[in-house]
Write an enzyme that holds these catalytic residues in place. Structure first.
Site, PDB file in Angstrom:
ATOM      1  N   ARG A 565       7.374   3.206   2.341  1.00 34.17           N
ATOM      2  CA  ARG A 565       6.425   4.162   2.196  1.00 34.17           C
ATOM      3  C   ARG A 565       5.927   4.733   3.573  1.00 34.17           C
ATOM      4  NH1 ARG A 565       4.089   5.203  -3.145  1.00 34.17           N
ATOM      5  NH2 ARG A 565       2.632   6.658  -1.827  1.00 34.17           N
ATOM      6  N   LYS A 570       2.644   1.967   9.449  1.00 29.87           N
ATOM      7  CA  LYS A 570       3.842   1.480   9.574  1.00 29.87           C
ATOM      8  C   LYS A 570       4.894   2.286  10.605  1.00 29.87           C
ATOM      9  CE  LYS A 570       4.073   0.893   4.608  1.00 29.87           C
ATOM     10  NZ  LYS A 570       4.437  -0.658   4.198  1.00 29.87           N
ATOM     11  N   LYS A 676      15.219  -8.016   2.838  1.00 34.53           N
ATOM     12  CA  LYS A 676      16.223  -7.423   2.364  1.00 34.53           C
ATOM     13  C   LYS A 676      17.427  -7.026   3.393  1.00 34.53           C
ATOM     14  CE  LYS A 676      13.180  -6.017  -1.295  1.00 34.53           C
ATOM     15  NZ  LYS A 676      12.389  -4.886  -1.848  1.00 34.53           N
TER      16      LYS A 676
HETATM   17  C1  26W Z   1      -3.534   2.883  -5.750  1.00 32.73           C
HETATM   18  C2  26W Z   1      -4.268   1.885  -4.884  1.00 32.73           C
HETATM   19  C3  26W Z   1      -3.415   0.872  -4.394  1.00 32.73           C
HETATM   20  C4  26W Z   1      -3.964   0.114  -3.283  1.00 32.73           C
HETATM   21  C5  26W Z   1      -3.031  -0.912  -2.631  1.00 32.73           C
HETATM   22  C6  26W Z   1      -2.182   0.725  -4.694  1.00 32.73           C
HETATM   23  C7  26W Z   1      -1.413  -0.463  -4.088  1.00 32.73           C
HETATM   24  C8  26W Z   1      -1.867  -1.075  -2.789  1.00 32.73           C
HETATM   25  C9  26W Z   1      -1.123  -2.002  -2.410  1.00 32.73           C
HETATM   26  C10 26W Z   1      -1.968  -3.207  -1.945  1.00 32.73           C
HETATM   27  C11 26W Z   1      -0.053  -1.662  -1.525  1.00 32.73           C
HETATM   28  C12 26W Z   1       1.116  -2.402  -1.217  1.00 32.73           C
HETATM   29  O1  26W Z   1       2.160  -2.422  -1.633  1.00 32.73           O
HETATM   30  N1  26W Z   1       1.097  -3.537  -0.351  1.00 32.73           N
HETATM   31  C13 26W Z   1       2.129  -4.167   0.120  1.00 32.73           C
HETATM   32  O2  26W Z   1       2.378  -5.516  -0.652  1.00 32.73           O
HETATM   33  C14 26W Z   1       3.696  -6.021  -0.315  1.00 32.73           C
HETATM   34  C15 26W Z   1       3.889  -7.217  -1.207  1.00 32.73           C
HETATM   35  O3  26W Z   1       3.007  -8.230  -1.010  1.00 32.73           O
HETATM   36  C16 26W Z   1       3.681  -6.305   1.190  1.00 32.73           C
HETATM   37  O4  26W Z   1       5.025  -6.946   1.326  1.00 32.73           O
HETATM   38  C17 26W Z   1       3.293  -5.373   2.051  1.00 32.73           C
HETATM   39  O5  26W Z   1       3.063  -5.793   3.369  1.00 32.73           O
HETATM   40  C18 26W Z   1       1.853  -4.570   1.688  1.00 32.73           C
HETATM   41  O6  26W Z   1       1.826  -3.456   2.282  1.00 32.73           O
END
Ligand code: 26W
Length: 828
Positions: A565, A570, A676
């Site tokens: 993303r 990042k 990965k």
């Molecule tokens: C829509 C609101 C929302 C807020 C936060 C949607 C999704 C999130 C997540 C917390 C974002 C996310 O994907 N976090 C990631 O999770 C991965 C799996 O544990 C980690 O490897 C990533 O570092 C982390 O950013």
């Protein structure tokens, strides 16, 4: 019923009755095409064949699904429920064939029918029901739970539209709705009979009982029905099959006949449209939670549907005894998105099943556990009390009660001062009364986990420090993992074949045995094959880049990849600024012996995230400039591949030499792309952030390029206050790069376009791009030097692959099963 297959041999080992199996499959394909798809083989399209193939494969999965389900039921095994608002599944055809061990047989059967399996695989739409890491992790964990025969169910939402499709127009990101269901979904079973009522709004009535105690009854103003769709999830070699149950919303009475009869067709359809809205679209923003009512409706909708379903199943199986729930059920909350399940379970236990509060609370805490995926303060969910009161009045009362008891307990313990009470309260009072969903998840769970060792430590010392002092045993670490079936075997069959040849087929079954590949790190013959496999994947990616962007890539060049993303933390910006610096150096010293390098970027930005979209534009503008510069002789290329998704990742990762994991230390909870890429033999250039720290420990300091401030140094430097002007003054290269970007060298038609970006860096540089710039450039130079030593590079690459066994999601799931869920798993 399809004939059961011999499921023991690996895909690589010919089945004993190959021919017979191919004939059986071919007959099944033609029957499916004819009777389920309704097409004549003479006129069938590729899509028709895809449907027939998927349905044929699904039959094989179903043959294993029922025995799995029956066994769990008969043995009264404890079940795991994984609640997640996101499941980023991708495609399922190759995955299912691989897990069933019939890839080669299916390819042959289709070939006999004049159809190419590879082409069918390529037209399957991605199930993109997730944003990024969190959603993909849920998909990897579903696959591992099936492979380890954990009795597990996933619960989520069947979005009509998954994550948007990204277009790039003149360098700018555009968003187009995604329509994965347009041509039907062959993997799912619609369950019109599995309907659960979900209430919203209304009033709460107190009813006095004979003993003088009050009980409470919620009378919702509105109800929506949740309808189940089940997708079987097949594990390795079809040994076990679990269920992913996704809910779709609809009005209880889709066509109000009275309104229809009165001639008001619009009113009759209005309630259907309103209800269906809940599951129409995935919220496309990662990190920053949407504060809208529809999002809260989604969260409650699927959490309530899941809990009602779980309790119904439990009651049926365990003689109507609700009190034994925690013995037979473990519920994992994937971030706070399903946190409303905690008050919902309390409501069901107390109001519906009439348990005393304290007993109900003990059951809830013993049942729930919570995974935190981010420490970014802006990403922690908060819901306004006023909205909760209106939409979920009974739940708001329950949250107040949970909070009162929680604060009472803290006061009695004497460990929390009165001033600290406000910080640990579930209700935030300062920003207009909000419910803190992270705090609610913490107090309502028996275990709370971070997703890498560093992230878990930071949870303890920062965001959750007050809670950690009160509950010192509650926070545990569960370092993320990825499924090697998808991310090694399917994405990179060439590398898999090589390792099977030298180490043996055991690497297919047990990720830890990958370690034995390290013995071949200096084997010239293995080097040769290893390099050939990589070359082939890089040539394939070059062909894709030509097809999509009309940019030619040299497969001999170093492919330097940042795919994830788009987010400021990042630091894609750091990467593109370094690219500009390299471009400047190459032009200034054309006679130096430069390493041919390709900078590959891919990733989506949230539609409303202005800076992230501006950085995408900058990458594309730099790409246009660099790629058109004849003085470079093609030594440097920059590409931004549009519409990053699971399938594109599967194509890029095996073709990557260098993996960019360069987040500001302390901000990336774990990362899973890092795993990965290293698994497929890419060397990492990265900061000591998230799981990079553990990757470094596993692959060894010589086989990874670490740079930049540590998390502790980032904290200290922020506390001190950044002196950005000083930093820039001390680095002529940085100065030059920033001047170029600011003055419009890459945006001649809009010279001021990037001024705000550079001004932002000079003003606060919240993500320490400037601070880490020189160290990053120096490390990139080390990388280029190492690349010249092909043997040394290959040795490091082989050692990366060899030492990634720990990062298998099988290991992660084993740890969850043992330390959090208390359920058995099958042995290796
Ligand atoms: C829509 C609101 C929302 C807020 C936060 C949607 C999704 C999130 C997540 C917390 C974002 C996310 O994907 N976090 C990631 O999770 C991965 C799996 O544990 C980690 O490897 C990533 O570092 C982390 O950013």
């Amino acid at each position: 019923m399809a004939a059961p297959t011999d499921i023991s041999p690996a895909a690589y080992i010919p089945l004993p009755q190959q021919d017979e199996e191919i004939t059986t499959l071919r007959r099944a394909l033609v029957a499916k095409l004819t009777y389920a798809v309704g097409k004549d083989p003479i006129t069938a399209s590729e899509h028709d064949w895809f449907m027939a193939t998927a349905l044929t494969v699904r039959d094989r999965i179903v043959d294993r699904w029922f025995p799995s389900t029956r066994a769990i039921y008969q043995e009264k095994r404890k079940r795991v429920y994984y609640l997640s608002l996101e499941f980023l599944i991708g495609r399922l055809l190759a995955d299912s064939l691989n897990n069933l061990g019939i890839t080669n047989q299916m390819r042959d059967a289709l070939r006999e029918l004049g159809v190419s399996l590879e082409r069918l695989e390529a037209i399957e739409p991605d199930a993109a029901l997730g944003n990024g890491g969190l959603g993909r992790l849920a998909a990897c964990y579903m696959e591992s739970m099936a492979s380890l025969a954990v009795a597990a169910h996933g619960y989520g939402i069947r979005y009509d539209h998954g994550l948007f499709r990204q277009t790039i127009n003149d360098g700018w990101q555009g968003e187009v709705p995604e329509n994965w269901l347009a041509s039907g979904n062959p993997w799912e079973f619609e369950r019109p009979e599995v309907l659960v009522s979900i209430g919203f709004g209304g009033t709460v009535e107190a009813v006095e009982q004979a003993d003088g105690q009050d009980t409470y009854a919620w009378h919702p103003a509105e109800t929506v029905e949740a309808q189940a769709y089940d997708t079987p999830v097949v594990g390795w070699r079809g040994r076990h099959v679990n269920t992913l149950r996704l809910w779709s919303a609809r009005a209880p009475d889709p066509l109000k006949l009275d309104a229809f009869n009165r001639g008001d067709h619009v009113a009759a359809l209005a309630s259907q449209a309103q209800a269906a809205m809940i599951t129409q679209v995935l919220y496309p923003s990662d990190e920053t939670p949407a504060g809208e009512e529809l999002r809260l409706r989604q969260e409650y909708f699927f959490s309530s549907a899941a809990l009602q379903d779980i309790i119904r199943r439990h009651m049926r199986q365990h003689d109507g005894e609700i009190r034994s729930l925690a013995e037979h059920v473990a519920i994992q909350l994937n971030d706070t998105h399903p946190a409303i399940a905690i008050p919902e379970l309390m409501r069901l236990l107390v109001d519906v099943h009439q348990l005393p509060w304290d007993e109900a609370w003990d059951i809830a805490v013993a049942t729930f556990s919570y995974t935190n995926h981010t420490l970014l303060p802006e990403a922690l969910e908060h819901w306004p009390v006023a909205l909760m009161e209106r939409l979920l009045p009974r739940h708001m009362q329950i949250i107040y009660l949970i909070n009162a008891k929680h604060l009472e307990r803290l006061k009695a313990s004497g460990r929390v001062s009165d001033e600290q009470m406000g910080e640990v309260s579930l209700i935030e009072e300062s920003h207009g009364r909000q419910v803190r969903m992270g705090w609610l998840s913490f107090v309502g769970s028996h275990k709370v986990n971070g997703v890498s060792a560093l992230h878990t430590d930071l949870m303890k010392t920062t965001v959750f420090s007050a809670f950690h002092k009160i509950y010192p045993d509650r926070i545990v670490n569960k370092t993320n993992g990825v499924t090697f079936r998808r991310w090694l075997m399917e994405a990179n069959p060439g590398l898999t074949d090589l390792m099977v040849d030298v180490v043996g087929p055991k690497i297919l079954h047990d990720a830890e045995t990958l370690g034995e590949f390290a013995a071949f790190a200096d084997d010239a013959g293995v080097h040769e094959r290893f390099w050939a496999v990589r070359k082939e994947r890089k040539a394939a990616l070059a062909a894709l880049t030509w097809e999509k962007l009309h940019i030619r890539l040299d497969p001999e060049a170093m492919f330097d990849v940042q795919i994830k993303r788009q987010h400021e933390y990042k630091r894609q910006l750091l990467n593109i600024l370094q690219t500009i610096a390299l471009y400047d150096q190459m032009r200034a010293q054309p006679h130096r012996n430069w390493t041919p390098q390709v900078k590959i970027f891919a990733g989506k930005a949230a539609a409303s995230y202005h800076n992230a979209k501006l950085i995408i534009k900058l990458i594309n503008d730099v790409a246009r400039t660099v790629n058109a510069d004849p003085t470079l002789h093609g030594l440097l290329k920059v590409v931004f591949l549009p519409n990053y998704n699971v399938s594109l990742a599967e194509q890029i990762i095996p073709a990557s030499d260098l993996s960019e994991q360069i987040s500001t230390a302390g901000m990336e909870a774990s990362g899973t792309g890092n795993m990965k890429l290293a698994l497929n033999g890419a060397l990492t250039i990265g900061t000591l952030d998230g799981a990079n720290v553990e990757i470094k420990e596993h692959v060894g300091d010589d086989n990874i390029f670490i740079f930049g401030l540590t998390a502790a140094e980032v904290q200290a430097s922020r506390a001190e206050g950044l002196k950005t002007a000083e930093i820039v003054a001390g680095s002529p290269m940085l100065q030059q790069v920033l001047d170029q970007v600011r003055s419009g060298v890459f945006s001649p038609d809009q010279p001021d376009l990037y001024k705000p970006l550079v001004d932002g860096l000079m003003d606060h540089d919240h993500f320490l791009v400037l601070t880490d710039f020189d160290a990053y450039c120096a490390r990139q130079a080390d990388v280029r030097d190492r690349w010249r030593d092909k043997t040394g590079w290959m040795r490091s690459a082989i050692l990366n692959t060899s030492h990634m066994g720990f990062f298998s999601s099988d290991r992660a799931i084993r740890e969850y099963a043992e330390d959090i869920w208390n359920v058995p798993v099958t042995k290796r």
